[in-house]
Design an enzyme around this catalytic site. Structure first.
Site, PDB file in Angstrom:
ATOM      1  N   ALA A  74       6.951   3.414   7.073  1.00  0.00           N
ATOM      2  CA  ALA A  74       6.070   3.571   5.923  1.00  0.00           C
ATOM      3  C   ALA A  74       4.662   3.897   6.419  1.00  0.00           C
ATOM      4  CB  ALA A  74       6.051   2.295   5.101  1.00  0.00           C
TER       5      ALA A  74
ATOM      6  N   ARG B 197      -2.682  -8.907  11.636  1.00  0.00           N
ATOM      7  CA  ARG B 197      -2.871  -9.116  10.199  1.00  0.00           C
ATOM      8  C   ARG B 197      -1.695  -8.607   9.385  1.00  0.00           C
ATOM      9  NH1 ARG B 197      -3.613  -4.475   7.443  1.00  0.00           N
ATOM     10  NH2 ARG B 197      -4.148  -2.656   8.694  1.00  0.00           N
ATOM     11  N   SER B 198      -1.072  -7.505   9.847  1.00  0.00           N
ATOM     12  CA  SER B 198       0.017  -6.852   9.125  1.00  0.00           C
ATOM     13  C   SER B 198       1.165  -6.620  10.090  1.00  0.00           C
ATOM     14  CB  SER B 198      -0.463  -5.526   8.526  1.00  0.00           C
ATOM     15  OG  SER B 198       0.584  -4.863   7.857  1.00  0.00           O
TER      16      SER B 198
ATOM     17  N   HIS C 204       6.277  -9.059   7.195  1.00  0.00           N
ATOM     18  CA  HIS C 204       7.079  -8.473   6.119  1.00  0.00           C
ATOM     19  C   HIS C 204       8.214  -7.591   6.631  1.00  0.00           C
ATOM     20  CE1 HIS C 204       3.547  -5.821   6.905  1.00  0.00           C
ATOM     21  NE2 HIS C 204       4.473  -4.873   6.888  1.00  0.00           N
ATOM     22  N   ILE C 205       9.228  -7.496   5.780  1.00  0.00           N
ATOM     23  CA  ILE C 205      10.326  -6.552   5.958  1.00  0.00           C
ATOM     24  C   ILE C 205      10.274  -5.590   4.785  1.00  0.00           C
ATOM     25  CG2 ILE C 205      12.823  -6.229   6.123  1.00  0.00           C
ATOM     26  CD1 ILE C 205      13.000  -9.153   7.103  1.00  0.00           C
ATOM     27  N   TYR C 206      10.223  -4.294   5.048  1.00  0.00           N
ATOM     28  CA  TYR C 206      10.233  -3.313   3.970  1.00  0.00           C
ATOM     29  C   TYR C 206      11.591  -3.331   3.263  1.00  0.00           C
ATOM     30  CZ  TYR C 206       5.746  -1.371   5.332  1.00  0.00           C
ATOM     31  OH  TYR C 206       4.403  -1.207   5.589  1.00  0.00           O
TER      32      TYR C 206
ATOM     33  N   ARG D 249       0.804  -1.217   0.000  1.00  0.00           N
ATOM     34  CA  ARG D 249       0.000   0.000   0.000  1.00  0.00           C
ATOM     35  C   ARG D 249       0.838   1.268   0.000  1.00  0.00           C
ATOM     36  NH1 ARG D 249      -0.927   3.111   4.196  1.00  0.00           N
ATOM     37  NH2 ARG D 249      -0.145   1.517   5.627  1.00  0.00           N
TER      38      ARG D 249
ATOM     39  N   CYS E 199      -3.794  -3.121  12.886  1.00  0.00           N
ATOM     40  CA  CYS E 199      -2.869  -4.175  12.465  1.00  0.00           C
ATOM     41  C   CYS E 199      -2.976  -5.368  13.411  1.00  0.00           C
ATOM     42  CB  CYS E 199      -1.436  -3.649  12.445  1.00  0.00           C
ATOM     43  SG  CYS E 199      -1.148  -2.390  11.192  1.00  0.00           S
TER      44      CYS E 199
ATOM     45  N   ASP F  35       5.030  -5.456  10.530  1.00  0.00           N
ATOM     46  CA  ASP F  35       6.289  -4.815  10.153  1.00  0.00           C
ATOM     47  C   ASP F  35       7.367  -5.430  11.038  1.00  0.00           C
ATOM     48  OD1 ASP F  35       8.515  -3.161   9.925  1.00  0.00           O
ATOM     49  OD2 ASP F  35       7.375  -1.302   9.968  1.00  0.00           O
TER      50      ASP F  35
END
Length: 281
Positions: free
Chosen positions: A280, A183-184, A224-226, A21, A163, A186
């Site tokens: 982010a 759910r999300s 996830h890892i940005y 996103r 999140c 970082d």
């Protein structure tokens, strides 16, 4: 925190590179789980400095049921002055949200509001957190001791959809455990913060219900890892962890609404220097 570091390495080595996103790009794995036994010490990250005061202030803000980012600043800094930022300042000022805000610092019906003031179909407010505490005390074997922040009917009324979406309590052998679904996730910036926050919540609820803290089980969805965090992750993974610290709570506090910043301390916390990375939004 070996579990967390192993998970970080796993995502780095095995994740799929995907669009996201924010436009930054991530490397992600779907579906992971971490378990932290509180008898082994408080799971605060030691391979970099944890923003402990931000963890505590945000959790107290959630418990308060607030949606006011300036109130979070007041809890953290002792002032509502606009020069004092919080981890929610960027969300409060985001261009997609600003036109919806009803007052300066308004974040809409975010976490704390859902925890303490969920609205049913008739508009009646439900205090999910108070209900969960009462159930732990009176019906501890219930499989319905759940608090949800994910309210599909009000997602468009939030500056940021949750999140960490819901959590469940479990009581056995005089110990209270907590499982949270996120759910999300970082993995570099957010997850160590979330681990500390929910482990702290577990200790606080255990104290006010007369139980010992058991396990915090962290179930992660999109982990996830940005892409712009890869070097920071590699730096963190190169560091040797220190022993976990201990958590001190004021033993006089028996009501979840009575905790203040001074009632919560992290003792013997040894850590490596901070590692800066952009967030982010």
């Amino acid at each position: 925190m070996k579990q967390y570091l192993d998970a970080l390495q796993y995502v780095l080595d095995n994740g799929a590179d995907r669009k996201d996103r924010t436009g930054t790009g991530t490397r992600a794995v779907f579906g992971m789980q971490l378990r932290f036994n509180m008898e082994n010490g408080f799971p605060a990250i030691t391979t970099k400095k944890l923003a402990w005061k931000s963890v505590v202030s945000e959790l107290l803000w959630f418990i308060e049921g607030s949606n006011d980012e300036r109130r979070l600043a007041e809890i953290l800094h002792g002032t509502r002055d606009q020069s004092k930022n919080t981890i929610w300042t960027d969300n409060a000022n985001a261009s997609y949200w600003k036109p919806k805000a009803r007052f300066e610092g308004d974040l809409g019906r975010v976490y704390g509001v859902q925890w303490r003031k969920w609205k049913n179909s008739e508009g009646k407010e439900i205090d999910q957190l108070a209900n969960a505490i009462e159930m732990i005390k009176t019906n501890p074997t219930s499989r319905r001791i759940i608090v949800s922040a994910w309210n599909p009917g009000e997602l468009d009324k939030m500056a940021l959809p949750p999140c960490h979406t819901f959590f469940q309590f479990f009581v056995a052998d005089g110990k209270l455990s907590l499982q949270m679904y996120q759910r999300s996730c970082d993995m570099f910036l957010g997850v160590p913060f979330n681990i500390a926050s929910y482990s702290l919540l577990l200790h606080m609820i255990a104290q006010v219900t007369g139980l010992k803290p058991g396990d915090f089980v962290h179930t992660l969805g999109d982990s996830h890892i940005y892409h712009n965090h890869f070097e920071q992750v590699k730096e963190q993974l190169s560091r040797k962890p220190f022993p976990p610290p201990k958590l001190w709570l004021n033993p006089e506090i028996k009501n979840i609404d009575d905790f203040r910043m001074e009632d919560i301390k992290l003792e013997n916390y040894e850590f490596h220097p901070p590692i800066k990375a952009p967030m982010a939004v």
